[in-house]
Scaffold this motif. Sequence first.
Motif, PDB file in Angstrom:
ATOM      1  N   LEU A 159      45.049  40.013  36.791  1.00  0.00           N
ATOM      2  CA  LEU A 159      45.649  38.686  36.690  1.00  0.00           C
ATOM      3  C   LEU A 159      46.810  38.717  35.713  1.00  0.00           C
ATOM      4  CD1 LEU A 159      45.762  35.563  36.997  1.00  0.00           C
ATOM      5  CD2 LEU A 159      43.948  35.428  35.265  1.00  0.00           C
ATOM      6  N   THR A 176      40.058  26.032  39.915  1.00  0.00           N
ATOM      7  CA  THR A 176      39.170  27.152  39.612  1.00  0.00           C
ATOM      8  C   THR A 176      38.376  27.562  40.846  1.00  0.00           C
ATOM      9  OG1 THR A 176      38.988  26.589  37.270  1.00  0.00           O
ATOM     10  CG2 THR A 176      37.179  27.842  38.234  1.00  0.00           C
ATOM     11  N   VAL A 226      46.387  38.985  41.275  1.00  0.00           N
ATOM     12  CA  VAL A 226      46.530  37.530  41.221  1.00  0.00           C
ATOM     13  C   VAL A 226      47.674  37.241  40.262  1.00  0.00           C
ATOM     14  CG1 VAL A 226      45.383  35.342  40.724  1.00  0.00           C
ATOM     15  CG2 VAL A 226      44.052  37.278  41.618  1.00  0.00           C
ATOM     16  N   MET A 247      50.344  32.391  42.842  1.00  0.00           N
ATOM     17  CA  MET A 247      50.351  31.033  42.301  1.00  0.00           C
ATOM     18  C   MET A 247      51.762  30.729  41.812  1.00  0.00           C
ATOM     19  SD  MET A 247      46.770  31.388  40.162  1.00  0.00           S
ATOM     20  CE  MET A 247      47.504  32.649  39.116  1.00  0.00           C
ATOM     21  N   LEU A 304      45.653  24.566  43.348  1.00  0.00           N
ATOM     22  CA  LEU A 304      45.312  25.586  42.368  1.00  0.00           C
ATOM     23  C   LEU A 304      44.199  25.083  41.444  1.00  0.00           C
ATOM     24  CD1 LEU A 304      48.042  27.702  40.559  1.00  0.00           C
ATOM     25  CD2 LEU A 304      45.589  27.798  40.132  1.00  0.00           C
ATOM     26  N   VAL A 362      40.596  29.343  43.444  1.00  0.00           N
ATOM     27  CA  VAL A 362      40.880  30.723  43.039  1.00  0.00           C
ATOM     28  C   VAL A 362      39.685  31.613  43.331  1.00  0.00           C
ATOM     29  CG1 VAL A 362      41.308  32.233  41.055  1.00  0.00           C
ATOM     30  CG2 VAL A 362      42.583  30.096  41.290  1.00  0.00           C
ATOM     31  N   ALA A 375      40.121  34.426  46.230  1.00  0.00           N
ATOM     32  CA  ALA A 375      40.077  35.807  45.756  1.00  0.00           C
ATOM     33  C   ALA A 375      38.915  36.557  46.385  1.00  0.00           C
ATOM     34  CB  ALA A 375      39.959  35.832  44.236  1.00  0.00           C
ATOM     35  N   ALA A 380      42.786  30.061  36.467  1.00  0.00           N
ATOM     36  CA  ALA A 380      42.648  31.237  37.323  1.00  0.00           C
ATOM     37  C   ALA A 380      41.588  32.193  36.772  1.00  0.00           C
ATOM     38  CB  ALA A 380      43.994  31.951  37.434  1.00  0.00           C
TER      39      ALA A 380
END
Length: 383
Positions: free
Chosen positions: A223, A339, A289, A310, A337, A342, A346, A239
């Motif tokens: 990330l 939590t 990410v 993002m 966007l 994500v 992912a 994220a």
Amino acid sequence: MRILFTSLASYGHLYPLLPLASAARDAGHDVVYATGPGFHPTLEKAGLEPVTAGLTLHEAFGLLFAGDTRSRYEVPEAELNEAIGKAFGRLLPTRFMTDLAPLLAEREPDLVVYEMGNPGGAFAAHQAGIPAIAHGFGRVSSGGPMDHISEQLGVFAAELGLDGDTRFFWGQPFVDICPPSVQAPEFAAGARRVPLRPVGWSEPGDLPPGVESRDRGRPLVYLTLGTTGASQAHLLTSALRGLASLDAEVLVATGPAVDVAALGEVPSNVRLEAWVPQSELLPHVDLVVHHGGSGTTLGAFAAGAPQLLMPQGADQFTNADAVVGAGAGAKLVGDELTTEAVRETAGRLLADRAVADVVRGLAEEVAGMPSPEEVAAQLPQYG
């Protein structure tokens, strides 16, 4: 052959040129690199001779917003886009032209290689009667602030007697590090492209302990929100929380713009690093990410890693669209966007075999592009 490279003083604008500049030096050419003094130590570590030229982005926008007490996020989008057009289309090129003119007269290079975000290099070369070629840093974007930049540059170029479409850099050769399959179709069809494999460049350094020796049975998610002000603690936190809930190891490069203390305590499967040698890290990563910066986007292509983007500004939105359009990842924008989004997105990308096939093909495409050494051998024909 004497070659002058020049770029804006920014990681995303300077790093993409270093592989070709280094290859040209290794081929025996006399290479000098003109940019802001803040990056001179980086150039010296790369074995390149630095000289000072231009304004930094911070200085340029400081001049445009002198006396303005608003934060970047309080400036209306239309006003901000207009300022971006002035900065990149007039202010920065003018200063680089001024600083490069005596340098070109003194060094008398046979060729100027200018980064696409620094057309002042092209303008200075034109005025000095020296051949010039552009060097890209990623996908060539349009729309939003890019249209304002193109408009300003078109007027400026016409004043200097340069004809041609600003999008295709006045008919000059263009060193293109973007894989053709994800390059903007209009640009790919109209520009005088010189393909170059995107080779990642990082400051020399060690990978975080355990990355190379880790158990590959558990995915590694990387990330990052880059090195600019787009890196915001609240976005990184959102994220990070989503990724931490996965059965994965999460490595977070916080960058210089985030106060690590503001992130609070993190789960045991999350590791925070202020800096990582990204080009060395990416081959070990199972998912990237990120914010959609060109360097990270191309690096993930080369490494064959899926991407969750993002985007926050500049060309990041069109980079995200290109990744999604290629089937190489997904994007989360604005209110999407969260939590939970994500975490879900992912997790899906880590398990998606169709995405895995696409990114494997992109990695093969990148590997088949000409190396910096091969392109350096072509440079004399442009001088």
